[in-house]
Design an enzyme around this catalytic site. Structure first.
Site, short mmCIF file in Angstrom:
data_model
loop_
_atom_site.label_atom_id
_atom_site.label_comp_id
_atom_site.label_asym_id
_atom_site.label_seq_id
_atom_site.Cartn_x
_atom_site.Cartn_y
_atom_site.Cartn_z
N GLN A 71 33.47 -118.75 20.30
CA GLN A 71 34.05 -117.54 20.11
C GLN A 71 35.84 -117.74 20.07
O GLN A 71 36.41 -117.76 19.08
CB GLN A 71 33.77 -116.45 20.73
CG GLN A 71 34.14 -115.17 19.92
CD GLN A 71 33.36 -113.97 20.34
OE1 GLN A 71 32.13 -114.25 20.82
NE2 GLN A 71 33.46 -112.78 20.01
N ASP A 72 36.12 -117.90 21.50
CA ASP A 72 37.85 -118.13 21.63
C ASP A 72 37.86 -118.86 22.83
O ASP A 72 36.91 -119.02 23.59
CB ASP A 72 38.61 -116.80 21.56
CG ASP A 72 38.27 -115.79 22.44
OD1 ASP A 72 37.22 -115.92 23.32
OD2 ASP A 72 39.23 -114.97 22.80
N PRO A 73 39.12 -119.22 23.05
CA PRO A 73 39.30 -120.18 24.15
C PRO A 73 38.94 -119.32 25.45
O PRO A 73 39.08 -118.18 25.68
CB PRO A 73 40.76 -120.80 24.16
CG PRO A 73 41.01 -120.55 22.71
CD PRO A 73 40.12 -119.17 22.43
#
Length: 250
Positions: free
Chosen positions: A77-79
């Site tokens: 999804q995101d870091p």
């Protein structure tokens, strides 16, 4: 390590973010698009305002795994938003960083997968998945930057347009590819994968798409598609072998 020593994004500088040559046209089209320019303005403004942004190399997944060498795609999804965690690869953490719970569940699933032999496993002294990326596992987050302590802080700002194009590029190649889609966010790409394959004259079945819950402890055991016990890593290798490709050493 002092906070000032933690690797972070220091500026909007795509010329210092290496990518494999066959990814360059995809990246350049995005950077020169209105969406890409809007993202640039946003990131520059946040940096100017003092935001701490990770990772240092947002496009690292496209540097370590050339398009022509992609065998498996794992979508995140995101870091990670903690200091020193993110290294530009989905689910991966920088060497020396304790693996987060989701990554621990990934390692746990690999260890119990009955289709994997010892020859298909590599020792993991830490949570870095660079060795996977170098074998053709594209570890791609949908959003490629995040602010410290603020998950999803850059979601919807433009990165998704690039990563959708990356997914479409992979779905278009002739090589057999396994897509591992864990959780609703990743599974939302399933229609994009199938539609792109059809547009290229390929049957959707030419690629293997496997779905399960996200490996987070909150969902890893939840029915009807629990992550723990999904067997995705062994199934991916079996598919690659069936199509004449070397399996992944997980």
């Amino acid at each position: 390590m002092f906070a000032s020593d933690v690797p972070r994004l220091t500026g909007w500088a795509p010329e210092r973010w290496p990518v494999a040559a066959d990814w360059r046209p995809v990246v350049d089209r995005f950077l020169t698009s209105e969406t890409g320019r809007a993202l640039e303005r946003f990131v520059r403004a946040r940096l100017a305002g003092g935001a701490v942004i990770y990772p240092q190399q947002p496009l690292r997944a496209l540097a370590l795994t050339p398009l022509a060498q992609v065998k498996v795609v794992i979508l995140g999804q995101d870091p990670y938003h903690g200091p020193g965690q993110a290294e530009g690869l989905a689910f991966s953490v920088a060497p020396g960083v304790r693996p987060p719970p989701s990554l621990c569940n990934i390692f746990r699933e690999i260890a119990r997968d009955p289709l994997l032999s010892p020859g298909n496993l590599i020792p993991h002294g830490d949570g870095s998945l660079v060795a996977w990326a170098r074998q053709g596992v594209l570890l791609l987050n949908s959003c490629l930057t995040v602010e410290e302590g603020q998950p999803a802080s850059h979601a919807g700002r433009g990165w998704e347009a690039l990563t959708d194009e990356v997914v479409k590029a992979v779905a278009s190649i002739d090589n057999p590819v396994v897509f591992l889609l864990w959780g609703a966010h990743a599974q939302a790409k399933q229609r994009l994968i199938a539609a792109t394959a059809r547009q290229g004259g390929r049957a959707a079945a030419d690629h293997l798409v496997l779905t399960a819950n996200h490996p987070s402890p909150l969902s890893a055991r939840r029915p009807p598609l629990p992550f723990l016990g999904c067997g995705h890593f062994g199934l991916a290798n079996a598919y690659l072998l069936q199509h004449g490709c070397a399996p992944i050493a997980w």
